[in-house]
Scaffold this active site. Structure first.
Site, short mmCIF file in Angstrom:
data_model
loop_
_atom_site.label_atom_id
_atom_site.label_comp_id
_atom_site.label_asym_id
_atom_site.label_seq_id
_atom_site.Cartn_x
_atom_site.Cartn_y
_atom_site.Cartn_z
N HIS A 1 0.87 -1.33 0.11
CA HIS A 1 -0.03 0.00 0.10
C HIS A 1 0.73 1.43 0.00
O HIS A 1 0.88 2.10 -0.95
CB HIS A 1 -0.90 0.03 1.26
CG HIS A 1 -1.77 -1.07 1.40
ND1 HIS A 1 -2.69 -1.44 0.50
CD2 HIS A 1 -1.61 -2.23 2.28
CE1 HIS A 1 -3.49 -2.65 1.19
NE2 HIS A 1 -2.62 -2.89 2.15
C1 BDR Z 1 -3.08 0.84 5.05
O1 BDR Z 1 -3.58 0.54 6.57
C2 BDR Z 1 -2.15 0.12 7.13
O2 BDR Z 1 -2.40 -1.24 7.51
C3 BDR Z 1 -1.14 0.05 6.06
O3 BDR Z 1 0.17 0.60 6.67
C4 BDR Z 1 -1.78 1.04 4.87
O4 BDR Z 1 -1.51 2.39 5.36
C5 BDR Z 1 -3.97 -0.01 4.05
O5 BDR Z 1 -5.29 -0.27 4.36
#
Ligand code: BDR
Ligand code: CA
Length: 321
Positions: free
Chosen positions: A251
């Protein structure tokens, strides 16, 4: 003999950047990618409670700076909880430490004594070139900065946010974790008239660390690539078991890639807002794809990424650190 001619190429000035994050495995990899980017001038890292509590996100940011020998980058601790809601964490995804898959020593570099919100405000107000913000966690720090000092909005170049979903959520059927965690902060940011690009789950769920891509990282025989592969191996097991993915979605590094290599992405401007009322859809990003509302298309929504080129770039850059 002809005198040597000086070749004049247009020199792009590095983007002055603040990264606001909650490391977190993918935040950690995003930091490494930012360290490796000559296109960016990283002014500071601010931390927020999210994946794990603030004390851990702050110590993990320090651990990653030490791992990459970048203790020159100041780290400012921010808000320990969302504006209204109780803190939701994601230790089941990132591990109890927030950096599942690797064990790093207790950090020794100092945390700054200035609060993240004040660092964000002071940096933006005192900078000649407008500042870019990359937000990789809940939007609490930026929302409070905007409330405390609304003038900062005039000197922000853009905000690139990992958050939201056009289609499916990952913490509820409707909502993505960062926005769900502090939907009220997200509302403040989304209604601030800032130039915002949103890197949603629909993009990041296509940037998957497949076994082949992990092997490519390991084959580089570089300690940081090995650390990234170990993080992703462990972090990926959650998404493999729960979502049937072939590996971990990257992500947060997509935000950094958007800043350095925007050509890897396709985007579409849309009106977008945050659901704050519905108990079942709290924190959903309502993205008006067909502009049925006829509201201004204020949010730039990333819709696709060239994942193969992204992973190649990630490995090339981190192995250069
Ligand atoms: C986001 O949520 C977190 O768990 C990750 O770091 C990312 O920023 C993804 O949904
Ligand atoms: Ca994050």
């Amino acid at each position: 003999m002809m005198p040597a001619r000086s070749l004049s190429y247009p020199v792009m000035k590095p983007i002055p950047l603040i990264i606001d994050c909650d490391p977190g495995v993918d935040d950690a990899i995003a930091l490494l990618l930012a360290f490796a980017a000559p296109e960016l001038r990283l002014l500071g890292i601010t931390t927020v409670a999210g994946n794990v509590p603030l004390s851990l996100t702050s110590s993990n940011a320090r651990r990653i700076c030490e791992l990459a020998h970048r203790t020159d980058i100041p780290i400012y601790p921010g808000c320990p909880r969302p504006l209204l809601n109780a803190l939701t964490t994601a230790a089941e995804v990132h591990g109890e430490t927030g950096l599942t898959g690797i064990t790093l020593p207790e950090p020794t570099m100092a945390l700054q004594s200035v609060h993240a919100v004040d660092f964000i405000i002071d940096t933006i107000l005192n900078s000649a070139p407008p500042i870019t913000l990359a937000t990789l966690g809940p939007l609490t720090n930026l929302a409070i900065a905007l409330i405390k000092e609304p003038r900062i909005a005039q000197n922000i170049q853009q905000v690139v946010i990992m958050g939201g979903a056009i289609t499916h959520g990952n913490i509820t059927p409707s909502a993505e974790f960062n926005i769900y965690c502090d939907p009220h902060a997200a509302h403040v940011v989304f209604t601030s008239n800032l130039p915002i690009t949103l890197i949603t789950l629909d993009v990041t769920h296509t940037a998957i660390a497949t076994p082949k891509r992990l092997q490519n990282l390991r084959d580089r025989q570089h300690p940081l690539c090995e650390a990234v592969a170990n993080l992703l191996q462990s972090y990926g097991s959650y998404d493999q078991e729960r979502h049937g993915f072939e590996g971990a979605p990257l992500h947060d590094p997509c935000v950094i890639a958007y800043l350095t290599d925007p050509h890897l992405f396709r985007t579409r401007p849309c009106p977008a807002s945050i659901e704050l009322q519905s108990p079942t859809s709290l924190g959903r990003t309502i993205i008006d794809w067909y502009n049925t509302s006829q509201n201004p298309k204020t949010i730039n929504i990333a819709t696709t990424i060239n994942a193969e080129a992204f992973f190649q770039m990630l490995g090339d850059r981190i192995s250069g650190l």
